[in-house]
Scaffold this active site. Structure first.
Site, PDB file in Angstrom:
ATOM      1  N   SER A 129      72.641  37.330  44.702  1.00  0.00           N
ATOM      2  CA  SER A 129      72.205  36.065  44.020  1.00  0.00           C
ATOM      3  C   SER A 129      70.996  36.332  43.366  1.00  0.00           C
ATOM      4  CB  SER A 129      72.075  34.846  45.099  1.00  0.00           C
ATOM      5  OG  SER A 129      72.198  33.871  44.115  1.00  0.00           O
TER       6      SER A 129
ATOM      7  N   ASP B 182      67.344  46.321  33.267  1.00  0.00           N
ATOM      8  CA  ASP B 182      67.815  46.076  31.795  1.00  0.00           C
ATOM      9  C   ASP B 182      66.730  46.412  30.966  1.00  0.00           C
ATOM     10  OD1 ASP B 182      70.458  45.102  32.310  1.00  0.00           O
ATOM     11  OD2 ASP B 182      70.243  43.428  31.629  1.00  0.00           O
TER      12      ASP B 182
ATOM     13  N   LYS C 114      77.115  37.960  43.499  1.00  0.00           N
ATOM     14  CA  LYS C 114      77.165  36.642  43.441  1.00  0.00           C
ATOM     15  C   LYS C 114      76.059  36.196  42.691  1.00  0.00           C
ATOM     16  CE  LYS C 114      76.307  32.424  46.427  1.00  0.00           C
ATOM     17  NZ  LYS C 114      75.298  32.081  45.781  1.00  0.00           N
TER      18      LYS C 114
END
Length: 195
Positions: A77, A88, A102
């Site tokens: 999560s 990224d 998740k």
């Protein structure tokens, strides 16, 4: 080295705020899209959070030093979103196992009889639009399986921590002309108190 192994996520806004400790607070940490749609619903940036929740939010990153995130199959999560965002932006190396997968926005509705309904209403995408839930979690940059996922033996070193420390020690620091953390110590903060 930030150990996110066995971290189920927690409060999403806190994960967004934590990203500002390592990256520009105006950078996107995640976006949400409603199920079945590719249209972005909400863009999450630390600078968009309430200063009451995170007072030093806009102060900027703490350091420009190399960053390693340890993850395993129980990293889920909000922890996955944080890890995905830092990777990224090429700010962190992820070491460990594939994460849980998740990246979902869920609401809980209590019912009058004491039961409840948990409803998935959207999903999180990383800044490069990686769908954590659809793609089954984040793959690590360097695979490592060790404690706390496995059995800890007193007196033995955690191999994933050792791998992470090796990455930190061998990664060259960023060009100081391209990164200027606002919290960085210059060493000139010493006072004459106590002399």
């Amino acid at each position: 080295l930030l150990d996110l192994r066995n971290d189920p996520g927690g409060v999403f806004e806190e994960a967004v705020a934590i990203a500002s400790l390592f990256e520009d607070p105006t950078q996107t940490v995640a976006s949400t899209v409603r199920s079945g749609s590719n249209q972005v619903d909400v863009v999450w940036r630390p600078s968009g959070l309430s200063p009451a929740a995170w007072p030093d939010l806009l102060a900027g990153p703490l350091t420009s030093k190399p960053l390693v995130l340890l993850v395993n199959s129980n990293t889920a999560s909000a922890s996955e979103v944080l890890a995905g965002a830092l990777r990224d932006y090429d700010r962190a190396v992820i070491i460990g196992e594939r994460t849980f997968g998740k990246g979902l926005v869920q609401y809980y509705f209590p019912m009058g009889d004491g039961s409840g309904l948990k409803l998935t209403v959207a999903k999180y995408l990383t800044p490069k639009s990686y769908d954590i839930s659809k793609d089954g979690g984040l793959n690590p940059d360097i695979r490592c399986k060790d404690y706390p996922h496995g059995v800890f033996t007193p007196g033995t070193a955690d191999r994933c921590v050792l791998t992470g420390m090796n990455v930190i020690m061998t990664t060259p620091p960023p060009d100081p002309l391209t990164f200027s953390p606002l919290y960085a110590s210059t060493g000139a903060e010493q006072t004459t108190a106590g002399r």
